[in-house]
Design a protein around this motif. Sequence first.
Motif, PDB file in Angstrom:
ATOM      1  N   TYR A 128     -31.141  47.013  11.404  1.00 35.61           N
ATOM      2  CA  TYR A 128     -29.279  46.020  11.342  1.00 35.61           C
ATOM      3  C   TYR A 128     -28.473  47.741  12.448  1.00 35.61           C
ATOM      4  O   TYR A 128     -28.191  47.308  12.931  1.00 35.61           O
ATOM      5  CB  TYR A 128     -29.013  45.955  10.221  1.00 35.61           C
ATOM      6  CG  TYR A 128     -27.691  45.794  10.602  1.00 35.61           C
ATOM      7  CD1 TYR A 128     -26.993  44.802  10.511  1.00 35.61           C
ATOM      8  CD2 TYR A 128     -26.885  46.559   9.823  1.00 35.61           C
ATOM      9  CE1 TYR A 128     -25.564  44.062  10.931  1.00 35.61           C
ATOM     10  CE2 TYR A 128     -25.534  46.330   9.887  1.00 35.61           C
ATOM     11  CZ  TYR A 128     -25.112  45.090   9.887  1.00 35.61           C
ATOM     12  OH  TYR A 128     -23.594  45.449  10.419  1.00 35.61           O
ATOM     13  N   LEU A 129     -29.169  48.469  11.639  1.00 36.28           N
ATOM     14  CA  LEU A 129     -28.358  49.613  12.321  1.00 36.28           C
ATOM     15  C   LEU A 129     -28.138  50.051  13.445  1.00 36.28           C
ATOM     16  O   LEU A 129     -27.031  50.994  14.174  1.00 36.28           O
ATOM     17  CB  LEU A 129     -28.088  51.423  11.203  1.00 36.28           C
ATOM     18  CG  LEU A 129     -28.299  51.155   9.863  1.00 36.28           C
ATOM     19  CD1 LEU A 129     -28.208  52.120   9.061  1.00 36.28           C
ATOM     20  CD2 LEU A 129     -26.387  50.767   9.535  1.00 36.28           C
ATOM     21  N   THR A 130     -29.215  50.188  13.917  1.00 40.40           N
ATOM     22  CA  THR A 130     -30.183  50.473  15.419  1.00 40.40           C
ATOM     23  C   THR A 130     -29.178  49.850  16.568  1.00 40.40           C
ATOM     24  O   THR A 130     -28.752  50.085  17.782  1.00 40.40           O
ATOM     25  CB  THR A 130     -31.215  50.901  16.033  1.00 40.40           C
ATOM     26  OG1 THR A 130     -31.794  51.155  16.796  1.00 40.40           O
ATOM     27  CG2 THR A 130     -31.118  49.108  15.702  1.00 40.40           C
ATOM     28  N   GLU A 131     -28.921  48.850  15.920  1.00 40.59           N
ATOM     29  CA  GLU A 131     -28.043  47.867  16.784  1.00 40.59           C
ATOM     30  C   GLU A 131     -26.562  48.605  17.629  1.00 40.59           C
ATOM     31  O   GLU A 131     -25.697  47.750  17.932  1.00 40.59           O
ATOM     32  CB  GLU A 131     -27.932  46.711  16.105  1.00 40.59           C
ATOM     33  CG  GLU A 131     -28.933  45.531  16.599  1.00 40.59           C
ATOM     34  CD  GLU A 131     -29.523  45.308  17.636  1.00 40.59           C
ATOM     35  OE1 GLU A 131     -29.123  45.180  18.757  1.00 40.59           O
ATOM     36  OE2 GLU A 131     -31.001  44.975  17.629  1.00 40.59           O
ATOM     37  N   LEU A 132     -25.933  49.035  16.395  1.00 39.60           N
ATOM     38  CA  LEU A 132     -24.427  49.764  16.263  1.00 39.60           C
ATOM     39  C   LEU A 132     -24.923  51.408  17.883  1.00 39.60           C
ATOM     40  O   LEU A 132     -25.600  51.401  18.150  1.00 39.60           O
ATOM     41  CB  LEU A 132     -24.026  50.567  15.140  1.00 39.60           C
ATOM     42  CG  LEU A 132     -24.392  49.020  14.012  1.00 39.60           C
ATOM     43  CD1 LEU A 132     -23.859  50.008  12.275  1.00 39.60           C
ATOM     44  CD2 LEU A 132     -23.229  47.922  14.075  1.00 39.60           C
ATOM     45  N   GLU A 133     -23.549  51.391  17.815  1.00 37.42           N
ATOM     46  CA  GLU A 133     -23.958  52.578  19.010  1.00 37.42           C
ATOM     47  C   GLU A 133     -23.998  53.958  18.134  1.00 37.42           C
ATOM     48  O   GLU A 133     -23.483  53.899  17.376  1.00 37.42           O
ATOM     49  CB  GLU A 133     -21.853  52.651  19.042  1.00 37.42           C
ATOM     50  CG  GLU A 133     -21.882  53.650  20.455  1.00 37.42           C
ATOM     51  CD  GLU A 133     -21.802  53.483  21.499  1.00 37.42           C
ATOM     52  OE1 GLU A 133     -22.383  53.879  22.382  1.00 37.42           O
ATOM     53  OE2 GLU A 133     -22.379  52.298  22.310  1.00 37.42           O
ATOM     54  N   GLY A 134     -25.006  54.371  18.790  1.00 34.35           N
ATOM     55  CA  GLY A 134     -25.399  55.611  18.314  1.00 34.35           C
ATOM     56  C   GLY A 134     -26.142  55.338  16.984  1.00 34.35           C
ATOM     57  O   GLY A 134     -26.404  55.859  15.742  1.00 34.35           O
ATOM     58  N   GLY A 135     -26.396  54.069  16.536  1.00 33.89           N
ATOM     59  CA  GLY A 135     -27.306  53.851  15.487  1.00 33.89           C
ATOM     60  C   GLY A 135     -28.404  54.090  15.060  1.00 33.89           C
ATOM     61  O   GLY A 135     -29.185  54.452  13.703  1.00 33.89           O
ATOM     62  N   PHE A 136     -29.489  54.822  15.589  1.00 34.35           N
ATOM     63  CA  PHE A 136     -30.495  55.623  15.673  1.00 34.35           C
ATOM     64  C   PHE A 136     -29.712  56.955  15.131  1.00 34.35           C
ATOM     65  O   PHE A 136     -30.777  57.383  13.768  1.00 34.35           O
ATOM     66  CB  PHE A 136     -31.376  56.168  17.201  1.00 34.35           C
ATOM     67  CG  PHE A 136     -32.753  57.173  16.148  1.00 34.35           C
ATOM     68  CD1 PHE A 136     -34.093  56.268  15.956  1.00 34.35           C
ATOM     69  CD2 PHE A 136     -32.814  58.437  16.560  1.00 34.35           C
ATOM     70  CE1 PHE A 136     -34.677  57.174  15.556  1.00 34.35           C
ATOM     71  CE2 PHE A 136     -33.680  59.518  16.635  1.00 34.35           C
ATOM     72  CZ  PHE A 136     -34.911  58.282  15.667  1.00 34.35           C
ATOM     73  N   TYR A 137     -29.360  57.524  15.946  1.00 36.04           N
ATOM     74  CA  TYR A 137     -28.608  58.562  14.806  1.00 36.04           C
ATOM     75  C   TYR A 137     -27.773  58.485  14.020  1.00 36.04           C
ATOM     76  O   TYR A 137     -28.666  59.606  12.548  1.00 36.04           O
ATOM     77  CB  TYR A 137     -27.792  59.668  16.304  1.00 36.04           C
ATOM     78  CG  TYR A 137     -28.151  59.898  17.169  1.00 36.04           C
ATOM     79  CD1 TYR A 137     -29.018  60.767  17.529  1.00 36.04           C
ATOM     80  CD2 TYR A 137     -27.891  58.543  18.859  1.00 36.04           C
ATOM     81  CE1 TYR A 137     -29.549  61.576  18.362  1.00 36.04           C
ATOM     82  CE2 TYR A 137     -28.619  59.775  20.000  1.00 36.04           C
ATOM     83  CZ  TYR A 137     -29.797  60.750  19.645  1.00 36.04           C
ATOM     84  OH  TYR A 137     -30.633  60.789  21.156  1.00 36.04           O
ATOM     85  N   LEU A 138     -27.048  57.938  13.209  1.00 32.48           N
ATOM     86  CA  LEU A 138     -26.689  57.274  12.419  1.00 32.48           C
ATOM     87  C   LEU A 138     -28.084  56.679  10.718  1.00 32.48           C
ATOM     88  O   LEU A 138     -27.881  57.404  10.258  1.00 32.48           O
ATOM     89  CB  LEU A 138     -26.178  55.853  12.352  1.00 32.48           C
ATOM     90  CG  LEU A 138     -25.411  55.521  10.739  1.00 32.48           C
ATOM     91  CD1 LEU A 138     -24.182  56.549  10.503  1.00 32.48           C
ATOM     92  CD2 LEU A 138     -24.510  54.011  11.658  1.00 32.48           C
ATOM     93  N   THR A 139     -29.068  56.525  11.787  1.00 28.62           N
ATOM     94  CA  THR A 139     -30.302  55.942  10.693  1.00 28.62           C
ATOM     95  C   THR A 139     -30.848  57.436   9.995  1.00 28.62           C
ATOM     96  O   THR A 139     -31.248  57.409   8.706  1.00 28.62           O
ATOM     97  CB  THR A 139     -30.887  55.446  11.419  1.00 28.62           C
ATOM     98  OG1 THR A 139     -30.409  53.917  11.873  1.00 28.62           O
ATOM     99  CG2 THR A 139     -31.952  54.641  10.619  1.00 28.62           C
ATOM    100  N   ALA A 140     -31.025  58.135  11.026  1.00 26.59           N
ATOM    101  CA  ALA A 140     -31.931  59.713  10.815  1.00 26.59           C
ATOM    102  C   ALA A 140     -30.867  60.093   9.690  1.00 26.59           C
ATOM    103  O   ALA A 140     -30.998  60.372   8.807  1.00 26.59           O
ATOM    104  CB  ALA A 140     -31.434  60.309  11.986  1.00 26.59           C
ATOM    105  N   LEU A 141     -29.525  60.273   9.886  1.00 35.95           N
ATOM    106  CA  LEU A 141     -28.178  61.168   8.697  1.00 35.95           C
ATOM    107  C   LEU A 141     -28.495  60.043   7.490  1.00 35.95           C
ATOM    108  O   LEU A 141     -27.935  61.119   6.559  1.00 35.95           O
ATOM    109  CB  LEU A 141     -27.614  61.133   9.997  1.00 35.95           C
ATOM    110  CG  LEU A 141     -26.690  62.069  10.577  1.00 35.95           C
ATOM    111  CD1 LEU A 141     -25.591  61.983  11.687  1.00 35.95           C
ATOM    112  CD2 LEU A 141     -27.775  63.524  10.841  1.00 35.95           C
TER     113      LEU A 141
END
Length: 414
Positions: A128-141
Amino acid sequence: MVVPLMNLHVRSLGASPIVAGIVGSSYGILQLFSSTFVGCWSDVVGKRTSLLVCILLSALGYLLLGVSTNVFLFVLARVPVGIFKHTLSISRALLSDLVTEKERPLVLGQFNTASSIGFILGPMVGGYLTELEGGFYLTALICFSVFLLNAGLVWLLPWSEAKLSSTKNSPRWGQNHAPLGKTDYTLQGAATTPVATKNEKMAQRPWLEVPSALQDMKSLLFSEMRHIFLVRLLMGVAVMLYYSNFVLALEERFGVRPKASGYLISYSSALGTLAGFALGPILRLYKHNSQIVLLHSSTLTCTLLLLYSTACSMVVVVFCSTLLSFSTSIGRTCVTDLQLSMGGAQASGTVIGVGQSVTAVGRIIAPLLSGVAQEVSPCGPPSLGAALALVAIFLMSLNKPHASDDGSGKLKCA
């Protein structure tokens, strides 16, 4: 949350498929060589200290992943995670120290259930988060924050590492050991004075204990426990072969789309979490004999793999997936419990670390075997898995426990 997105992210950074594959393999290679050493180190410095250090260094890896804007930073982020992300292994070793032998399989089963829930929820949140802008970085943080939260729990929660009452009666590698449920044990809250003195010396000079622990690790690999590790390897590879081409095989054999196959995998994972709750009644039925439970669960796994490889309808596939969720989950718990029973409580971290290294070897072997088997048939990987499981069952049958001749009632391994 992060694992399913890794390959997609490294490709987005400009890595070729070959480079992406090498980066993905590097994690497994690091785990292969580090799991035994980290487990050994946890026996030297204590489970709580090692768990805290591994959590914090793994958090550092995910923080670096959250700021990785090129392939170099991405690879650098995988190094601390590959070396130190053994938090589940150390937690299992710690649990084995905190409970009695009779309670251990049930507690490990409940622990595996909690872990499985994380593996179900994590990919959903990450997807779900990876669909957002910069989602991968948000997921990792977010993953970095979760690791910090875990570190805080380890630091703050009141607990103590209980010890078995006598080290001289602890099982030693290379000697005969009784299977779970037939050993004598007593648990006490504090260690005796000699043990406490030894532990104080270890705390002051832990590096001096590492060579001794590594020697114990060598003894472990060449002890009578080798058949347990071989069974773990064979059954691990057998199950990995089943999953290796699951989606592709269903599409080729029955025309099932990958999306539907994904639902079936999620269904199987959800059922696997329920196996932890079923483990208690099963162990009571078998009088807490983990070796017999492992033998029967492996036999069921072998039968289901063979049935799946010859299935001619999706009904049979769903039936096999349902029962495999239970048999494989119960088998994993039992083989870990047997390792701990035979290895002794004083080196539980080393025992589990070696077991994780064996599993890492399986992760390297399984894709190669799967590729060769798929050249023959889409049913090749599960058929080969059934054959390997049959070999594991044969090994377990040769090493079945039998009553000793001294009339003590204890069981010994053949």
